[in-house]
Each structure stands twice: as structure tokens, then as C-alpha cells.
Design a protein around this motif. Structure first.
Motif, PDB file in Angstrom:
ATOM      1  N   ALA A 105      94.956 -11.136  38.578  1.00 47.18           N
ATOM      2  CA  ALA A 105      93.750 -10.122  38.512  1.00 47.18           C
ATOM      3  C   ALA A 105      94.328  -8.787  38.867  1.00 47.18           C
ATOM      4  O   ALA A 105      94.031  -7.509  38.503  1.00 47.18           O
ATOM      5  CB  ALA A 105      92.539 -10.579  39.305  1.00 47.18           C
ATOM      6  N   LEU A 106      95.168  -8.954  40.012  1.00 46.79           N
ATOM      7  CA  LEU A 106      95.741  -7.859  40.682  1.00 46.79           C
ATOM      8  C   LEU A 106      96.538  -6.855  39.795  1.00 46.79           C
ATOM      9  O   LEU A 106      96.516  -5.787  39.880  1.00 46.79           O
ATOM     10  CB  LEU A 106      96.472  -8.011  41.845  1.00 46.79           C
ATOM     11  CG  LEU A 106      96.856  -6.890  42.973  1.00 46.79           C
ATOM     12  CD1 LEU A 106      95.834  -5.812  43.255  1.00 46.79           C
ATOM     13  CD2 LEU A 106      97.738  -7.510  43.906  1.00 46.79           C
ATOM     14  N   ILE A 107      97.509  -7.717  39.254  1.00 49.51           N
ATOM     15  CA  ILE A 107      98.482  -6.956  38.107  1.00 49.51           C
ATOM     16  C   ILE A 107      97.851  -6.352  37.013  1.00 49.51           C
ATOM     17  O   ILE A 107      98.289  -5.455  36.651  1.00 49.51           O
ATOM     18  CB  ILE A 107      99.732  -8.243  37.815  1.00 49.51           C
ATOM     19  CG1 ILE A 107     100.290  -8.442  39.184  1.00 49.51           C
ATOM     20  CG2 ILE A 107     100.651  -7.582  36.790  1.00 49.51           C
ATOM     21  CD1 ILE A 107     101.272  -9.922  38.888  1.00 49.51           C
ATOM     22  N   ARG A 108      96.919  -7.258  36.502  1.00 47.19           N
ATOM     23  CA  ARG A 108      96.244  -6.812  35.249  1.00 47.19           C
ATOM     24  C   ARG A 108      95.162  -5.453  35.648  1.00 47.19           C
ATOM     25  O   ARG A 108      94.742  -4.748  34.773  1.00 47.19           O
ATOM     26  CB  ARG A 108      95.411  -7.732  34.944  1.00 47.19           C
ATOM     27  CG  ARG A 108      96.497  -8.870  33.959  1.00 47.19           C
ATOM     28  CD  ARG A 108      95.394  -9.674  33.526  1.00 47.19           C
ATOM     29  NE  ARG A 108      94.466  -9.584  32.829  1.00 47.19           N
ATOM     30  CZ  ARG A 108      94.344  -9.165  31.201  1.00 47.19           C
ATOM     31  NH1 ARG A 108      95.202  -9.260  30.549  1.00 47.19           N
ATOM     32  NH2 ARG A 108      93.230  -8.689  30.619  1.00 47.19           N
ATOM     33  N   ASP A 115      83.956  -3.162  37.426  1.00 45.19           N
ATOM     34  CA  ASP A 115      82.761  -2.692  37.256  1.00 45.19           C
ATOM     35  C   ASP A 115      82.795  -1.566  36.031  1.00 45.19           C
ATOM     36  O   ASP A 115      81.921  -1.097  35.586  1.00 45.19           O
ATOM     37  CB  ASP A 115      82.352  -1.845  38.320  1.00 45.19           C
ATOM     38  CG  ASP A 115      82.468  -2.693  39.711  1.00 45.19           C
ATOM     39  OD1 ASP A 115      82.191  -4.146  39.382  1.00 45.19           O
ATOM     40  OD2 ASP A 115      82.566  -2.336  40.915  1.00 45.19           O
ATOM     41  N   GLU A 116      83.896  -1.237  35.401  1.00 48.81           N
ATOM     42  CA  GLU A 116      83.751  -0.331  34.397  1.00 48.81           C
ATOM     43  C   GLU A 116      83.446  -0.910  32.945  1.00 48.81           C
ATOM     44  O   GLU A 116      83.809  -2.169  32.780  1.00 48.81           O
ATOM     45  CB  GLU A 116      85.297   0.175  34.024  1.00 48.81           C
ATOM     46  CG  GLU A 116      85.649   1.077  35.180  1.00 48.81           C
ATOM     47  CD  GLU A 116      87.102   1.868  34.951  1.00 48.81           C
ATOM     48  OE1 GLU A 116      87.573   1.463  33.839  1.00 48.81           O
ATOM     49  OE2 GLU A 116      87.809   2.243  35.841  1.00 48.81           O
ATOM     50  N   THR A 120      87.638  -5.536  29.794  1.00 45.93           N
ATOM     51  CA  THR A 120      87.870  -7.074  29.588  1.00 45.93           C
ATOM     52  C   THR A 120      88.747  -7.811  30.447  1.00 45.93           C
ATOM     53  O   THR A 120      89.953  -7.665  30.593  1.00 45.93           O
ATOM     54  CB  THR A 120      88.194  -7.417  28.056  1.00 45.93           C
ATOM     55  OG1 THR A 120      87.242  -6.948  27.038  1.00 45.93           O
ATOM     56  CG2 THR A 120      88.113  -9.249  28.035  1.00 45.93           C
ATOM     57  N   PRO A 121      88.230  -8.177  31.653  1.00 43.82           N
ATOM     58  CA  PRO A 121      89.110  -8.749  32.528  1.00 43.82           C
ATOM     59  C   PRO A 121      89.754 -10.117  32.120  1.00 43.82           C
ATOM     60  O   PRO A 121      89.118 -10.846  31.334  1.00 43.82           O
ATOM     61  CB  PRO A 121      88.272  -9.055  33.899  1.00 43.82           C
ATOM     62  CG  PRO A 121      87.055  -9.321  33.389  1.00 43.82           C
ATOM     63  CD  PRO A 121      86.812  -8.681  32.116  1.00 43.82           C
ATOM     64  N   THR A 151      88.767 -15.333  29.825  1.00 46.26           N
ATOM     65  CA  THR A 151      88.455 -14.903  28.387  1.00 46.26           C
ATOM     66  C   THR A 151      89.904 -15.066  27.766  1.00 46.26           C
ATOM     67  O   THR A 151      90.710 -15.768  28.190  1.00 46.26           O
ATOM     68  CB  THR A 151      88.315 -13.256  28.673  1.00 46.26           C
ATOM     69  OG1 THR A 151      89.564 -12.618  29.245  1.00 46.26           O
ATOM     70  CG2 THR A 151      87.207 -12.980  29.497  1.00 46.26           C
ATOM     71  N   GLU A 152      89.547 -14.884  26.454  1.00 41.73           N
ATOM     72  CA  GLU A 152      90.528 -15.328  25.579  1.00 41.73           C
ATOM     73  C   GLU A 152      91.521 -14.011  25.509  1.00 41.73           C
ATOM     74  O   GLU A 152      92.797 -14.622  24.809  1.00 41.73           O
ATOM     75  CB  GLU A 152      89.980 -15.673  23.951  1.00 41.73           C
ATOM     76  CG  GLU A 152      89.256 -14.079  23.445  1.00 41.73           C
ATOM     77  CD  GLU A 152      87.941 -14.016  23.720  1.00 41.73           C
ATOM     78  OE1 GLU A 152      87.172 -13.106  23.226  1.00 41.73           O
ATOM     79  OE2 GLU A 152      87.434 -14.667  24.755  1.00 41.73           O
TER      80      GLU A 152
END
Length: 418
Positions: A105-108, A115-116, A120-121, A151-152
Motif C-alpha cells: 500500500a505504501l509503494i502504490r 480518500d481521493e 482504486t487501492p 481489488t482485481e
């Protein structure tokens, strides 16, 4: 001063001048006691009465061997260490994969753009390390609360999900398997297998025998029970080599099949002292001087689980009593047999020759009438174990004051003949 001389007391001035070792009372030390009255030192047990082996392994250099058999090492650990390792493995596993989810999650950039709108996380609602840790727990334990989902559009997350699912299954299999094997170990089954406190030596059918008693307290029996015994004694070879704690087999029916037991009621296990027995040339006086230990091992399968169970006990040289037999514990009631375990450890004295089994056999061969004469007194005096706390000193003194009972004289003749 004169008064002291008159009554025969050593003058005070002379007492002060005497050396200290002469003025002080002489206290007998262990060394002087041994010289005047030799006392046999108590032998250190090789196997405890409850079956635990009194052996500690020290200076083990190749400790990596324990890691090569990790499963057995985990099973043999104490319960407190097992619970600690069980908890530690799961917590470390969850923290490790939680860190990987947080790192993705940090790298992406999911932590910054969570919150935007339109973003798509990789994992929805994962915005901190704590949420990543909770998602790791939900993934591995398959809880699936539905709030955090992958997510996919995150291929690295899908790969990590597969890896965590596979490794999590391996961790579950190992830890749950260790706990299951540890819980189902039949060690506690041996607690209901009893061994008599003492072993006895007496004559059976004109043959000297070493005997002890075993019993099972449970109604579920031990299947295919077998018993064996070992004599533990230090030995020195003819070449001068000293062998500490040398193990010698004691035949208790291996050749005749008597070592295979049907342990429904207490049984008296007998070892015939013959030419192959280590006690063949030992008389009563020699056995009292010898230092040895008899280890008894009872094995079988637990009827309820089918797992192999082993119970152990031992008898020191001081626990082998010459000239005793076991009190019967089995009685016939109306419609069944009853076992009285109050008499399980009780013994009674019997008239037994003090010579060795070798001398007894030789004298029986010399005198053809001896085999037809009973060696034991017909009037047997029954009592409990003389070493048990229930037998008082008055009872022992009372028994000792009684005159020796007459018998057929065969046992006395064996001791008197050269």
C-alpha cells in the motif's frame, strides 16, 4: 583449686592449657563411623519409581541435530514453552504478512490517495499498519468481515494472497499437529499401571525366583502387553575395562511366552534364577552387599486409542527382599472376581534358604528326597510390607521375639550342609 583436686575434677588451669581438640568433646565423623560400622551408601537411581530416567545430557555440541527433527523437538517441549511458541509463531506470521500488505500500500501510494475519488487501492480501507495487520489476520484465518477486500487491479496483492494462504496452511498443519500429538500422548495412561514397591526372592517349585507384581487400575485394558526387565550394574571386564551402568537382560519368560501378559487382574511376574540368570551365584548375604538396580518396562497398546504406551519402574538392591512372597489380592465373589488393591504392595515372610540358587540346585540333585519335601514352612505368617509406614516398631519387635517355628527341616538342612 584444692576443692577441685579433692573431688577428682581436672583443675581449671590444666583445662585451659589442654589443646582444643582434647578439651572439646569427640564427635564421631562419617569416616570414623564407616571404619567402626560399615554402612552401605544409598545408590543413585537410574530410573525413578515413576518411570522418569534420571539422566541429564550435558555438553551437547551438535545442537543443530535438534533442529533437523523440529517436529519431535516441539512435541518434547514443556507445555509452557509449547504454548509460548504456538502463540509466537502465529503472531510473527501475522505481523510479517501485515508488514508486506502495508508495504504494498505504501509503494502504490494507497496510504496517501486513499480518500481521493476515483482511486482504486490494492486493498480497500487499508490506510495504516494496524489495518494491514488486521487484514493479514482476516486473510490467514479466513474470517472475512467484508470491510477490507482486495481489488482485481493489484496483481502483486493477488500473488501475496496466494503465498499467505499456502504458508498459513503449512503453519496451521504443523502447529495444530504438534498440539494434537502432544495432547494425545499416552504418557498419562502409564499413571494407572502399578508396580509393587518391593521385589521379593523366594522358592517356587524348588527353584529360587525373583518376583514383583504389576497391575492395571482401568477397565480399558492394555492390548498386547509385554514386559521385560534389565539389570543395571557397573562391571569390570577381565581386561580391566570398567563399564558403568552395564545393562543385562533378565529373562522373565521370553523363551516361554510368559512375558506377554493378559493384564486384566494384578499379576506376579517371576524370573527363575537359573544358570543364565545374573543372580545364579548370589546368596542372601551377597545380594545385600551388591549394588544394582532392576529396571522393569511394561509396554502395550491403549485399547481406547490404539497408541503404544510404556510404563517403567525400578528396584534398588535395598528394595529386593529375600524370603518374602506377595499377599493374594484376588478373591471370588458372587458372580465376579474382586481385586483388593489395599493388599497390592503387601508381602508376607516365608521360610527360604539363604544359599544361592546354584547351591540349592546342586543340593537338590545330591539328595533325591529333597524335591519331594516342601522347602517352605506350612504355617506362614502373613503381614504387610515391613518397610511400609503402617507396620509399627512394636509389631516388628513382637514378631522378632517369637521363637522360630519348626518345619520339615529341609531348608535348615540346606544351610547346614557344607
Amino acid at each position: 583449686m584444692d576443692h577441685d583436686m579433692e573431688i577428682g575434677v581436672t583443675p581449671r588451669e590444666q583445662v585451659k592449657k589442654l589443646p582444643k581438640h582434647l578439651r572439646d568433646p569427640q564427635i564421631p565423623t562419617d569416616r570414623t563411623h564407616l571404619i567402626s560400622d560399615p554402612v552401605k551408601k544409598p545408590r543413585q537411581r537410574y530410573v525413578q519409581k515413576d518411570g522418569k530416567c534420571n539422566v541429564h545430557h550435558g555438553n551437547v555440541q551438535e545442537t543443530y541435530r535438534y533442529l533437523s527433527d523440529l517436529f519431535t523437538t516441539l512435541v518434547d517441549l514443556r507445555w509452557r514453552l509449547s504454548f509460548f511458541i504456538f502463540t509466537l509463531v502465529y503472531v510473527v506470521n501475522w505481523l510479517f504478512f501485515g508488514f508486506l500488505w502495508w508495504l504494498i500500500a505504501l509503494i502504490r501510494g494507497d496510504l496517501l490517495h486513499a480518500d481521493e475519488e476515483g482511486w482504486t487501492p490494492c486493498v480497500e480501507n487499508l490506510n495504516s499498519f494496524v489495518s494491514a495487520f488486521l487484514f493479514s489476520i482476516e486473510t490467514e484465518t479466513t474470517i472475512g468481515y467484508g470491510y477490507r477486500v482486495i481489488t482485481e487491479k493489484c496483481p502483486e496483492g493477488i500473488i501475496l494472497l496466494l503465498v499467505q494462504a499456502i504458508l498459513g496452511s503449512i503453519v496451521n498443519a504443523m502447529m495444530v499437529g504438534c498440539m494434537f500429538v502432544k495432547i494425545s500422548q499416552p504418557k498419562n495412561r502409564a499413571e494407572t499401571l502399578m508396580f509393587s514397591h518391593k521385589a521379593v526372592i523366594s522358592v517356587r517349585d524348588n527353584k529360587m525366583c525373583l518376583m514383583f507384581r504389576v497391575g492395571d487400575l482401568r477397565n480399558s485394558h492394555i492390548v498386547e502387553a509385554s514386559i521385560r526387565a534389565k539389570l543395571i550394574r557397573s562391571q569390570q571386564t577381565k581386561e580391566g575395562e570398567f563399564i558403568p551402568l552395564n545393562q543385562t537382560d533378565i529373562n522373565i519368560g521370553f523363551d516361554t511366552g510368559d512375558d506377554r501378559l493378559f493384564l486384566v487382574s494384578p499379576l506376579i511376574i517371576s524370573h527363575e534364577i537359573n544358570e543364565k540368570s545374573p543372580f545364579w551365584e548370589m546368596s542372601r548375604a551377597q545380594i545385600e552387599k551388591e549394588e544394582f538396580e532392576i529396571v522393569v518396562i511394561l509396554e502395550g497398546m491403549v485399547e481406547a486409542t490404539g497408541m503404544t504406551c510404556q510404563a517403567r519402574s525400578s528396584y534398588l538392591d535395598s528394595e529386593v527382599l529375600w524370603g518374602y512372597r506377595f499377599t493374594p489380592v484376588l478373591s471370588l465373589e458372587k458372580g465376579f472376581y474382586e481385586v483388593d488393591y489395599n493388599n497390592f504392595h503387601d508381602i508376607y515372610e516365608t521360610n527360604t534358604p539363604t544359599c544361592s540358587a546354584k547351591e540349592l540346585s546342586a543340593r537338590l540333585k545330591e539328595s533325591p528326597l529333597l524335591p519331594h519335601l516342601p522347602l517352605l514352612s506350612p504355617d506362614l505368617r502373613q503381614h504387610t510390607d515391613p518397610f511400609s509406614p503402617q507396620t509399627t516398631q512394636d509389631e516388628r519387635d513382637k514378631d522378632g521375639d517369637k521363637p522360630a517355628e519348626t518345619n520339615n527341616g529341609s531348608a535348615n538342612r540346606l544351610e547346614e550342609n557344607p
